[in-house]
Enzyme design. Structure first.
Site, mmCIF file in Angstrom:
data_model
loop_
_atom_site.group_PDB
_atom_site.id
_atom_site.type_symbol
_atom_site.label_atom_id
_atom_site.label_comp_id
_atom_site.label_asym_id
_atom_site.label_seq_id
_atom_site.Cartn_x
_atom_site.Cartn_y
_atom_site.Cartn_z
ATOM 1 N N GLY A 11 0.830 -1.206 0.000
ATOM 2 C CA GLY A 11 0.000 0.000 0.000
ATOM 3 C C GLY A 11 0.863 1.254 0.000
ATOM 4 O O GLY A 11 0.572 2.228 -0.692
ATOM 5 N N LYS A 12 1.939 1.230 0.781
ATOM 6 C CA LYS A 12 2.853 2.373 0.829
ATOM 7 C C LYS A 12 3.494 2.597 -0.542
ATOM 8 O O LYS A 12 3.645 3.738 -0.981
ATOM 9 C CB LYS A 12 3.973 2.110 1.844
ATOM 10 C CG LYS A 12 3.533 2.113 3.300
ATOM 11 C CD LYS A 12 4.769 1.899 4.173
ATOM 12 C CE LYS A 12 4.448 1.895 5.650
ATOM 13 N NZ LYS A 12 5.671 1.675 6.465
ATOM 14 N N ASP A 66 8.461 4.976 8.148
ATOM 15 C CA ASP A 66 7.965 4.479 9.427
ATOM 16 C C ASP A 66 6.755 5.317 9.813
ATOM 17 O O ASP A 66 6.858 6.536 9.929
ATOM 18 C CB ASP A 66 9.065 4.567 10.484
ATOM 19 C CG ASP A 66 8.732 3.716 11.695
ATOM 20 O OD1 ASP A 66 8.087 2.666 11.519
ATOM 21 O OD2 ASP A 66 9.084 4.101 12.822
ATOM 22 N N PHE A 140 -5.284 1.193 2.955
ATOM 23 C CA PHE A 140 -4.822 0.007 3.679
ATOM 24 C C PHE A 140 -4.783 0.327 5.169
ATOM 25 O O PHE A 140 -5.040 1.457 5.581
ATOM 26 C CB PHE A 140 -3.434 -0.427 3.156
ATOM 27 C CG PHE A 140 -2.329 0.565 3.444
ATOM 28 C CD1 PHE A 140 -1.570 0.465 4.609
ATOM 29 C CD2 PHE A 140 -2.055 1.604 2.568
ATOM 30 C CE1 PHE A 140 -0.556 1.389 4.868
ATOM 31 C CE2 PHE A 140 -1.041 2.522 2.819
ATOM 32 C CZ PHE A 140 -0.289 2.417 3.982
ATOM 33 N N PHE A 142 -5.141 1.255 8.813
ATOM 34 C CA PHE A 142 -6.177 1.916 9.613
ATOM 35 C C PHE A 142 -7.039 2.887 8.799
ATOM 36 O O PHE A 142 -7.872 3.588 9.380
ATOM 37 C CB PHE A 142 -5.522 2.682 10.776
ATOM 38 C CG PHE A 142 -4.755 1.795 11.727
ATOM 39 C CD1 PHE A 142 -5.432 1.026 12.680
ATOM 40 C CD2 PHE A 142 -3.372 1.702 11.682
ATOM 41 C CE1 PHE A 142 -4.739 0.208 13.557
ATOM 42 C CE2 PHE A 142 -2.666 0.878 12.555
ATOM 43 C CZ PHE A 142 -3.356 0.125 13.502
ATOM 44 N N LYS A 161 -5.920 10.888 -1.141
ATOM 45 C CA LYS A 161 -5.242 10.584 0.128
ATOM 46 C C LYS A 161 -3.848 11.208 0.128
ATOM 47 O O LYS A 161 -3.433 11.831 1.102
ATOM 48 C CB LYS A 161 -5.173 9.065 0.360
ATOM 49 C CG LYS A 161 -4.503 8.706 1.692
ATOM 50 C CD LYS A 161 -4.348 7.210 1.942
ATOM 51 C CE LYS A 161 -3.379 6.977 3.103
ATOM 52 N NZ LYS A 161 -3.012 5.562 3.301
HETATM 53 P P1 ITT Z 1 7.030 -1.731 6.734
HETATM 54 O O1 ITT Z 1 7.528 -1.434 8.114
HETATM 55 O O2 ITT Z 1 7.562 -2.989 6.139
HETATM 56 O O3 ITT Z 1 7.186 -0.546 5.816
HETATM 57 P P2 ITT Z 1 4.436 -1.786 8.034
HETATM 58 O O4 ITT Z 1 3.063 -1.986 7.492
HETATM 59 O O5 ITT Z 1 4.849 -2.582 9.211
HETATM 60 O O6 ITT Z 1 5.440 -1.971 6.806
HETATM 61 P P3 ITT Z 1 4.681 0.669 9.620
HETATM 62 O O7 ITT Z 1 5.383 0.005 10.727
HETATM 63 O O8 ITT Z 1 5.196 1.987 9.172
HETATM 64 O O9 ITT Z 1 4.630 -0.256 8.326
HETATM 65 O O10 ITT Z 1 3.156 0.862 9.900
HETATM 66 C C1 ITT Z 1 2.607 0.760 11.168
HETATM 67 C C2 ITT Z 1 1.153 0.425 11.056
HETATM 68 O O11 ITT Z 1 0.446 1.568 10.618
HETATM 69 C C3 ITT Z 1 0.817 -0.719 10.107
HETATM 70 O O12 ITT Z 1 -0.181 -1.493 10.737
HETATM 71 C C4 ITT Z 1 0.297 -0.010 8.868
HETATM 72 O O13 ITT Z 1 -0.673 -0.786 8.188
HETATM 73 C C5 ITT Z 1 -0.311 1.245 9.471
HETATM 74 N N1 ITT Z 1 -0.219 2.361 8.534
HETATM 75 C C6 ITT Z 1 0.923 2.954 8.069
HETATM 76 N N2 ITT Z 1 0.627 3.904 7.177
HETATM 77 C C7 ITT Z 1 -0.721 3.919 7.063
HETATM 78 C C8 ITT Z 1 -1.636 4.644 6.280
HETATM 79 O O14 ITT Z 1 -1.228 5.538 5.398
HETATM 80 N N3 ITT Z 1 -2.937 4.397 6.422
HETATM 81 C C9 ITT Z 1 -3.379 3.469 7.287
HETATM 82 N N4 ITT Z 1 -2.598 2.718 8.050
HETATM 83 C C10 ITT Z 1 -1.268 2.934 7.937
HETATM 84 NA NA NA Z 2 7.099 -1.859 10.216
#
Ligand code: ITT
Ligand code: NA
Length: 183
Positions: A11-12, A66, A140, A142, A161
């Site tokens: 998603g990122k 992050d 994706f 939250f 977004k």
């Molecule tokens: P990487 O660390 O591998 O990049 P991750 O999904 O673990 O992937 P994070 O630790 O940065 O990434 O994300 C922390 C949580 O926040 C994770 O559950 C994500 O799905 C959520 N999150 C991050 N960015 C978001 C967004 O733009 N919208 C909704 N939820 C998000």
């Molecule tokens: Na992470």
């Protein structure tokens, strides 16, 4: 230029590709970098980027991202634990907790760290909103429970977004910085 986005989260990558399309090619490097113990998102992301740069072969520049969801009345929870919380109680669980609160305001925060092996830079972005019952199927994580100006992030196109989000704001700073360096 190719920029390798070090993340396990597609998603990122979708959002960064959409945002940076005119500037760089964004490729996913599916690698789980070490998240060092630190209260600073910038510190975690910068150290992660430097480790991942080596793991990716040490040629193309890399970024890591992050992010987390911070609920004000819960003292910023889940914040740095966002990933764990999504995997355990899930977004429905966070909504259940938030339902008990008088004040459901929350923020998404994100730090993007860039390194090319010589220069490391971090870029922060944040967006305010509030926690609501899940709505929408886009985005994706939250996104279905995060509402900004009456619309959840899961109800928005990627473009919309990006124009508002924590990630979009951090990517905007990165894009400006990259463009300036190329001059
Ligand atoms: P990487 O660390 O591998 O990049 P991750 O999904 O673990 O992937 P994070 O630790 O940065 O990434 O994300 C922390 C949580 O926040 C994770 O559950 C994500 O799905 C959520 N999150 C991050 N960015 C978001 C967004 O733009 N919208 C909704 N939820 C998000
Ligand atoms: Na992470």
């Amino acid at each position: 230029m190719t920029l390798r986005f070090v993340t396990t989260n597609e998603g990122k990558v979708r959002e960064a590709r959409d945002y940076l399309a005119e500037l760089v090619d964004v490729e996913q490097f599916d690698y789980d970098y070490t998240e060092v113990q630190s209260d600073s998102l910038a510190d975690i992301a910068a150290r992660g980027a430097e480790e991942a740069f080596e793991a990716a072969g040490g040629e193309d520049p890399v970024i890591v991202d992050d992010a987390g969801l911070f609920v004000g009345e819960l003292d910023g929870f889940p914040g740095p634990y966002s990933s764990y919380v999504e995997d355990t109680i899930g977004i429905q669980g966070v909504w259940t907790l938030a339902q008990e609160l008088d004040d459901r305001r929350a923020a998404f925060r994100c730090t993007v760290a860039y390194t090319d092996g010589e220069t490391t830079e971090t870029f922060d972005g944040a967006v305010q909103g509030r926690i609501v019952a899940p709505r929408g199927t886009g985005g994706f994580g939250f996104d279905p429970i995060f509402e900004h100006d009456g619309t959840t992030f899961a109800e928005m196109s990627t473009e919309k977004k990006n124009a508002l989000s924590h990630r979009g704001r951090a990517l905007a700073k990165l894009a400006d910085w990259l463009a300036e360096r190329e001059e």
